[in-house]
Scaffold this active site. Sequence first.
Site, short mmCIF file in Angstrom:
data_model
loop_
_atom_site.label_atom_id
_atom_site.label_comp_id
_atom_site.label_asym_id
_atom_site.label_seq_id
_atom_site.Cartn_x
_atom_site.Cartn_y
_atom_site.Cartn_z
N GLY A 8 -35.55 65.75 9.70
CA GLY A 8 -35.68 66.36 8.39
C GLY A 8 -35.11 67.76 8.44
N GLN A 10 -34.01 76.53 6.58
CA GLN A 10 -33.38 76.36 7.90
C GLN A 10 -31.87 76.54 7.84
OE1 GLN A 10 -35.50 72.40 8.60
NE2 GLN A 10 -35.44 73.27 10.65
N CYS A 14 -38.59 71.07 16.24
CA CYS A 14 -37.94 71.65 15.06
C CYS A 14 -36.57 72.17 15.46
CB CYS A 14 -38.80 72.78 14.52
SG CYS A 14 -38.19 73.47 12.97
N LEU A 15 -35.59 71.98 14.57
CA LEU A 15 -34.23 72.47 14.86
C LEU A 15 -34.18 74.00 14.98
CD1 LEU A 15 -32.19 70.15 12.46
CD2 LEU A 15 -32.29 70.00 14.95
N HIS A 40 -44.09 68.38 7.47
CA HIS A 40 -43.43 69.39 8.29
C HIS A 40 -42.40 70.18 7.45
CE1 HIS A 40 -41.37 70.60 12.25
NE2 HIS A 40 -40.46 70.90 11.34
N GLU A 41 -41.63 69.45 6.63
CA GLU A 41 -40.58 70.12 5.85
C GLU A 41 -41.17 70.94 4.70
OE1 GLU A 41 -37.84 70.20 7.29
OE2 GLU A 41 -38.24 68.52 8.64
N HIS A 64 -42.15 74.23 5.90
CA HIS A 64 -41.04 75.17 6.00
C HIS A 64 -40.87 75.96 4.69
CE1 HIS A 64 -38.98 74.70 9.82
NE2 HIS A 64 -38.98 73.39 9.73
CO CO Z 1 -38.68 72.04 11.29
#
Ligand code: CO
Length: 175
Positions: A47, A52, A103-104, A145-146, A149
Amino acid sequence: MKPYKIITLPSPILRKKSKEVTKIDNNIKNIAERMLFTLKESELGLGLAAPQIGENIRIIAVGVNEARDKQGKIIQKEIPLTIFINPEITKLSKTKDIEEEGCLCLLGYYGPVERPTKIKFKALTLDGREIKVNASGLFARIVQHEVDHLEGVLFVDRLTDKSKLRKVKIEADDS
Ligand code: CO
């Protein structure tokens, strides 16, 4: 199209609350398309949230490839690449489970996070329709999770046990 560069910690962009999308214009559509492309190109991401890629606006992208075990049995159903605009979680199940997340923005770190296993959420599609979605399992976890963010919250804030955050060496591709 070029994938976005992923913003990493400690960028303050990742800690800001993101703004609602008020109009799905060409700019928003272009950002969303490029987010989908970025998610598809990233091998590790399931995701992606707009902060991000440097935009504090309420857009998330989700997408998971089908996975099979050695016997060919499906262990993870495909979640098609999808954009959700202004996602809002309206219901969380009482039942929770603990899974490792990464996470990226914090590449290579993984740790256990407890979350409800089922959720309901609403969102706008790219063509402006309001949809209501029931999600469970990995899909529910990714959406939570997203959406975190968009509030400036990262999975490391939610670890069930901070000592269990582990660092995995990402192998350099020498080929
Ligand atoms: Co993330």
